[in-house]
Scaffold this motif. Structure first.
Motif, PDB file in Angstrom:
ATOM      1  N   LEU A   1      15.132  81.791  19.903  1.00 41.31           N
ATOM      2  CA  LEU A   1      15.601  82.421  21.149  1.00 41.31           C
ATOM      3  C   LEU A   1      14.433  83.092  21.865  1.00 41.31           C
ATOM      4  O   LEU A   1      13.654  83.819  21.236  1.00 41.31           O
ATOM      5  CB  LEU A   1      16.685  83.458  20.851  1.00 41.31           C
ATOM      6  CG  LEU A   1      18.043  82.926  20.439  1.00 41.31           C
ATOM      7  CD1 LEU A   1      18.917  84.058  19.923  1.00 41.31           C
ATOM      8  CD2 LEU A   1      18.710  82.248  21.622  1.00 41.31           C
ATOM      9  N   PRO A   2      14.305  82.887  23.172  1.00 38.43           N
ATOM     10  CA  PRO A   2      13.231  83.554  23.904  1.00 38.43           C
ATOM     11  C   PRO A   2      13.519  85.048  24.057  1.00 38.43           C
ATOM     12  O   PRO A   2      14.657  85.454  24.229  1.00 38.43           O
ATOM     13  CB  PRO A   2      13.239  82.850  25.270  1.00 38.43           C
ATOM     14  CG  PRO A   2      14.605  82.292  25.407  1.00 38.43           C
ATOM     15  CD  PRO A   2      15.094  82.001  24.028  1.00 38.43           C
ATOM     16  N   GLY A   3      12.483  85.852  23.963  1.00 34.96           N
ATOM     17  CA  GLY A   3      12.600  87.295  24.196  1.00 34.96           C
ATOM     18  C   GLY A   3      13.352  88.055  23.111  1.00 34.96           C
ATOM     19  O   GLY A   3      13.885  89.126  23.373  1.00 34.96           O
ATOM     20  N   HIS A   4      13.378  87.531  21.888  1.00 33.74           N
ATOM     21  CA  HIS A   4      14.156  88.186  20.831  1.00 33.74           C
ATOM     22  C   HIS A   4      13.331  89.224  20.093  1.00 33.74           C
ATOM     23  O   HIS A   4      12.114  89.149  20.014  1.00 33.74           O
ATOM     24  CB  HIS A   4      14.733  87.159  19.851  1.00 33.74           C
ATOM     25  CG  HIS A   4      13.704  86.525  18.965  1.00 33.74           C
ATOM     26  ND1 HIS A   4      13.252  87.109  17.809  1.00 33.74           N
ATOM     27  CD2 HIS A   4      13.029  85.358  19.070  1.00 33.74           C
ATOM     28  CE1 HIS A   4      12.352  86.332  17.244  1.00 33.74           C
ATOM     29  NE2 HIS A   4      12.195  85.250  17.992  1.00 33.74           N
ATOM     30  N   SER A   5      14.051  90.201  19.541  1.00 35.09           N
ATOM     31  CA  SER A   5      13.423  91.179  18.642  1.00 35.09           C
ATOM     32  C   SER A   5      13.373  90.545  17.260  1.00 35.09           C
ATOM     33  O   SER A   5      13.752  89.391  17.074  1.00 35.09           O
ATOM     34  CB  SER A   5      14.262  92.459  18.618  1.00 35.09           C
ATOM     35  OG  SER A   5      15.529  92.189  18.039  1.00 35.09           O
ATOM     36  N   ALA A   6      12.956  91.326  16.295  1.00 33.09           N
ATOM     37  CA  ALA A   6      12.935  90.812  14.921  1.00 33.09           C
ATOM     38  C   ALA A   6      14.367  90.499  14.482  1.00 33.09           C
ATOM     39  O   ALA A   6      15.295  91.260  14.755  1.00 33.09           O
ATOM     40  CB  ALA A   6      12.309  91.851  13.995  1.00 33.09           C
ATOM     41  N   VAL A   7      14.527  89.360  13.845  1.00 36.32           N
ATOM     42  CA  VAL A   7      15.831  88.967  13.314  1.00 36.32           C
ATOM     43  C   VAL A   7      15.968  89.652  11.956  1.00 36.32           C
ATOM     44  O   VAL A   7      15.122  89.482  11.085  1.00 36.32           O
ATOM     45  CB  VAL A   7      15.923  87.427  13.156  1.00 36.32           C
ATOM     46  CG1 VAL A   7      17.256  87.035  12.541  1.00 36.32           C
ATOM     47  CG2 VAL A   7      15.711  86.741  14.493  1.00 36.32           C
ATOM     48  N   ARG A   8      17.039  90.443  11.802  1.00 39.23           N
ATOM     49  CA  ARG A   8      17.198  91.142  10.531  1.00 39.23           C
ATOM     50  C   ARG A   8      18.525  90.775   9.883  1.00 39.23           C
ATOM     51  O   ARG A   8      19.540  90.616  10.562  1.00 39.23           O
ATOM     52  CB  ARG A   8      17.051  92.645  10.688  1.00 39.23           C
ATOM     53  CG  ARG A   8      18.096  93.325  11.474  1.00 39.23           C
ATOM     54  CD  ARG A   8      17.793  94.830  11.654  1.00 39.23           C
ATOM     55  NE  ARG A   8      18.865  95.446  12.402  1.00 39.23           N
ATOM     56  CZ  ARG A   8      19.771  96.247  11.867  1.00 39.23           C
ATOM     57  NH1 ARG A   8      19.685  96.595  10.606  1.00 39.23           N
ATOM     58  NH2 ARG A   8      20.743  96.741  12.606  1.00 39.23           N
ATOM     59  N   LEU A   9      18.474  90.639   8.586  1.00 45.63           N
ATOM     60  CA  LEU A   9      19.668  90.340   7.796  1.00 45.63           C
ATOM     61  C   LEU A   9      20.228  91.671   7.310  1.00 45.63           C
ATOM     62  O   LEU A   9      19.536  92.440   6.628  1.00 45.63           O
ATOM     63  CB  LEU A   9      19.332  89.427   6.616  1.00 45.63           C
ATOM     64  CG  LEU A   9      20.497  89.075   5.686  1.00 45.63           C
ATOM     65  CD1 LEU A   9      21.563  88.274   6.426  1.00 45.63           C
ATOM     66  CD2 LEU A   9      19.988  88.304   4.486  1.00 45.63           C
TER      67      LEU A   9
END
Length: 185
Positions: free
Chosen positions: A100-108
């Motif tokens: 995804l463009p412009g996303h923050s860190a993906v966190r589980l």
């Protein structure tokens, strides 16, 4: 050289005497002054200045009337996983979310963290908290996307994934005139 012919005097160069013309009317008309050669340059400069002023006025008018750059919005995304999701399945989902463009860190967010957040969110409702247990809480991926608009196209590989319980994209509440919205993908 002796030439026996009588010498004739050479005629002197004579210029005609200027003759003043009588003025026949009450006003004397003078010859117009010759046009300077820089008149064409002056005309070009005037046209360029007029065009620049016109462009500035047009841009200012558009800006004042509300034609501005679209501001960036903040979107919150949550992908809720079903119980029994394996680590390779989680990795595959995370890989898609990272496109995804412009996303923050993906966190589980694990079960324990989800339960702690639920306790804070439902602190004013003890009846809702009574039925919550840590082992009943789902794992989920969470991220924030900051863009002018949210594009669901990168999420197509997640459509129909059997380990995803729910996928939610929310534009949070911004103001009284911008109440936020759920984005359907």
């Amino acid at each position: 050289m002796s030439d026996n012919s009588p010498e004739t005097p050479e005629p002197a160069e004579t210029q005609p005497e200027p003759v003043e013309k009588p003025v026949s009317s009450r006003f004397a008309v003078e010859k117009p002054a010759p046009k300077p050669k820089s008149r064409r340059l002056s005309l070009v400069v005037a046209v360029v200045v007029a065009l620049l002023v016109g462009a500035g006025v047009a841009a200012g008018g558009l800006y004042q009337s509300g034609w501005r750059r679209i501001p960036e919005e903040k979107y919150t995304m949550v992908v809720i996983l079903k119980d029994g999701t394996t680590q390779p399945q989680k990795d595959a989902i995370q890989k898609v979310l990272e496109t995804l463009p412009g996303h923050s860190a993906v966190r589980l967010v694990g079960k324990a963290d989800a339960f702690a957040e639920a306790k804070v969110a439902y602190a004013s409702n003890p009846e809702a908290l009574a039925g919550l247990k840590e082992e009943n809480m789902p794992e989920s991926f969470r991220l924030t996307v900051v863009e002018r608009s949210f594009d669901c196209t990168p999420l197509k590989p997640l459509g129909g994934n059997p380990v995803i319980s729910k996928m939610s994209v929310v534009k949070p509440y911004g103001s009284a005139s911008d109440p936020g919205a759920d984005i359907l993908c």
